[in-house]
Motif scaffolding. Structure first.
Motif, mmCIF file in Angstrom:
data_model
loop_
_atom_site.group_PDB
_atom_site.id
_atom_site.type_symbol
_atom_site.label_atom_id
_atom_site.label_comp_id
_atom_site.label_asym_id
_atom_site.label_seq_id
_atom_site.Cartn_x
_atom_site.Cartn_y
_atom_site.Cartn_z
ATOM 1 N N THR A 1 -12.038 -8.490 1.060
ATOM 2 C CA THR A 1 -12.412 -7.192 0.502
ATOM 3 C C THR A 1 -12.368 -6.073 1.535
ATOM 4 N N ASP B 1 -10.263 0.060 -2.590
ATOM 5 C CA ASP B 1 -11.256 -0.129 -1.529
ATOM 6 C C ASP B 1 -12.683 -0.050 -2.077
ATOM 7 N N HIS C 1 -13.470 -3.211 -4.050
ATOM 8 C CA HIS C 1 -13.717 -4.353 -3.165
ATOM 9 C C HIS C 1 -15.059 -4.224 -2.454
ATOM 10 N N HIS D 1 -4.677 3.249 4.872
ATOM 11 C CA HIS D 1 -4.254 4.247 3.888
ATOM 12 C C HIS D 1 -2.992 4.987 4.299
ATOM 13 N N PRO E 1 -11.101 -2.938 3.690
ATOM 14 C CA PRO E 1 -10.267 -1.798 3.275
ATOM 15 C C PRO E 1 -8.830 -1.940 3.758
ATOM 16 N N SER F 1 0.810 -1.213 0.000
ATOM 17 C CA SER F 1 0.000 0.000 0.000
ATOM 18 C C SER F 1 0.844 1.265 0.000
ATOM 19 N N HIS G 1 -8.049 4.351 -2.796
ATOM 20 C CA HIS G 1 -9.496 4.581 -2.776
ATOM 21 C C HIS G 1 -10.182 3.727 -3.846
#
Length: 614
Positions: free
Chosen positions: A605, A579, A582, A610, A607, A567, A576
């Motif tokens: 799936t 996420d 998913h 970030h 998130p 990531s 974004h």
């Protein structure tokens, strides 16, 4: 099973069969012969009867050409098959050439001497191909000789008979337009080209225009044949009547005058003698057709197959069908990935995964009353180094175990009556290396780049191909295939003319479906590819912008393995997108799953963190 696992190619066949061909060439005053991997229709898949290149050389790939000379033999393949070909042909006989960097039309200039006579079957080469070959041969003083009979058909003593699979009608609910209305549109287009007739040589165009499907070739529901469409609406269809039920015969007779395939050449000759202006697609039509028209007083109008663009730009019924097919298919793939996650490293081989995936697709189809009709191509199931072979076909001789510390690449698709699917996912078996995670993330960045792209009307695939490669290029990496191919609607999974590639010259139009599949391949180690199918959306204004822009809707619905995602290499917008994608996957296919599989999907799936990204 729709897929078999026999050995893909056999290098041992080459030596005795090439010797037979050379004997025939010597007896007929020829210095060489060209053997393409093609039939009279130039499709990706050929019937067993037309698999001449494989029979002669052992090579089983979907693109290639052999040139057999009196004392040398060459086989031309593209970047997808550079590894595969070495295991399937006798390298003591064949030298390998690049179909892209040194295609036969270029190669001839340096390898044929003055006066050399090179035979070819004019049914198996397009008008454009022969033009290029002839121009090259003439520069060296060589002569291209069109043959009335293909010598492979003479020496191939147990050559299979032509296929006669039954034809079925494609319902209006899936087709979205009546065949008579399609044919009227095509007749008008033929007239606008200044032609009186057009010959459809592509069975996909015939299937689309007449709303029929068949089973004459593997994995694509095609009925082989030809159609002669007329600007005045008096169309003719040339197909083996043994394929017709009473219902199909009655239906087709309302649309066109039916004829047996053996009547086709005579019909073209008769039209030519009457002064007809016949449209032939130089990219698709056999050179033999040009010979028949011009040698009998007709006029050839060089024009694209009139059905190609209408077929490629899907209507609302086809789009809705594809969305439904992808929801079902995504659920089946999720079940497979959940099952795969529970297996111990080393306990499965590549064939076991292919078999399980087909069973899962069948089961999901039965549960939703939309049966699996076929796989859309032979599944690419590549563990470890086999994943680095871009179009690897697993066989009993090559199937590897899925071992800890390796990557597993699974590229597969399905044919349902409402849509055609194609999806690739790469998963780690055990703990991946940091290099694997980095390269996977670079590939993912390219896929997201295409997924989120906005582009003006008139944009071609060649103009956006680099978007999928930028992150890889920055790290000194690339992949040797196009980024995306067109996809049909319960038709060919590899459909033209649209594509995202350096050679993608067709404009991307609203309703076109394509794949989005960047990759990375480390020879002898592992392969990575992530593939979703996408749909070109209508051009819309962007707030503050000057020009309406097309975009892409992602059709494929299955999780991307976040264990391989770094990531820290993704921007905030890329995270974004992942996420959001998913979350959509969970919302759309989650209701089709339950228990352990649903719990797995919820985790797959979730998130990603970030952090502080730009």
């Amino acid at each position: 099973m729709f897929q078999t696992f026999d050995s893909a190619g056999n290098p041992a066949v080459g030596r005795p069969r090439v010797a037979l061909l050379r004997q025939w060439l010597a007896e007929n005053g020829l210095d060489g012969f060209v053997v393409p991997r093609a039939d009279e229709h130039q499709g990706e898949y050929v019937a067993d009867r037309s698999a001449r290149l494989k029979w002669l050389t052992g090579f089983s790939g979907s693109a290639g050409v052999a040139i057999i000379l009196r004392d040398r033999a060459f086989i031309f393949v593209d970047g997808r098959y550079t590894l595969q070909v070495r295991g399937e042909v006798d390298l003591g006989i064949f030298s390998i050439e690049s179909l892209v960097d040194n295609p036969p039309a270029n190669w001839l200039k340096d390898n044929l001497g003055k006066g050399a006579r090179l035979g070819f079957d004019p049914w198996l080469h397009t008008i454009g191909e022969v033009k290029a070959l002839r121009a090259s041969a003439e520069k060296t003083g060589a002569v291209l000789v069109p043959l009335e009979t293909n010598p492979i058909d003479i020496i191939w003593k147990d050559q299979p008979e032509p296929p006669v699979a039954p034809i079925e009608l494609h319902p209006i609910g899936f087709a979205g337009e009546l065949a008579k209305d399609k044919l009227a549109r095509l007749a008008a287009a033929i007239g606008k080209e200044g032609a009186t007739h057009a010959v459809l040589t592509d069975p996909s165009s015939i299937a689309w225009a007449f709303n029929i499907r068949g089973g004459d070739v593997p994995h694509t529901p095609l009925a082989l044949g030809f159609a002669v469409l007329a600007a005045d609406g008096r169309h003719r269809l040339f197909m083996d009547s043994r394929k017709f039920s009473r219902q199909v015969a009655a239906y087709l007779t309302q649309l066109a005058e039916p004829h047996e395939p053996g009547e086709f050449e005579a019909a073209v000759v008769a039209l030519a003698k009457s002064g007809a202006k016949i449209a032939l697609d130089p990219v698709l039509a056999a050179y033999r057709l040009r010979m028949l028209v011009e040698d009998n007083g007709g006029e050839v109008i060089a024009a694209p197959d009139p059905a190609r663009i209408p077929r490629a730009t899907k209507n609302q019924a086809e789009i809705n069908g594809s969305r439904a097919a992808h929801r079902r298919d995504g659920a089946a793939v999720a079940k497979l990935l959940c099952w795969l996650d529970r297996q111990k490293p080393g306990s499965l081989d590549e064939i076991a995964v292919v078999t399980r995936l087909e069973e899962t697709r069948r089961q999901t189809g039965e549960e939703t009353q939309m049966p699996l009709r076929d796989v859309s191509f032979d599944t690419i199931s590549g563990a470890g180094p086999n994943g680095a072979i871009m179009h690897y076909r697993v066989s009993r001789a090559t199937s590897r175990k899925l071992q800890a510390g390796e990557l597993f690449l699974l590229d597969s698709g399905a044919q349902y009556q409402d849509g055609t699917t194609d999806i690739t996912r790469t998963v780690p078996i055990g703990q991946p290396t940091e290099e694997m995670r980095e390269r996977f993330t670079l590939v993912l960045k390219g896929m997201i780049g295409i997924s989120t792209l906005r582009f003006p009307a008139g944009t071609r695939g060649s103009e956006i191909d680099a978007v999928a490669r930028m992150a890889l290029w920055k790290h000194g990496c690339d992949f040797a295939h196009g980024t995306g191919h067109g996809v049909g609607s319960y038709l060919a999974v590899h459909e033209g003319p649209q594509r995202i590639a350096r050679t993608g010259t067709e404009k991307l139009l609203e309703g076109m479906m394509l794949s989005n599949e960047p990759g990375y391949y480390k020879e002898g180690s592992y392969g990575i590819r992530i593939e979703n199918l996408i749909l070109v959306t209508p051009a819309e204004q962007i707030d503050g912008g000057d020009i309406a822009m097309h975009g892409f809707e992602t059709l494929t619905l299955a999780p991307i393995d976040v264990r391989l995602v770094r990531s820290d290499l993704l921007t905030r917008d890329e995270l974004h997108w992942l996420d959001t994608y998913h979350a959509r996957v969970l919302a759309e296919i989650g209701p089709m799953l339950d228990g352990e599989t649903l719990a797995w999907l919820e985790k797959a799936t979730a998130p990603l963190p970030h952090g502080a990204k730009i």
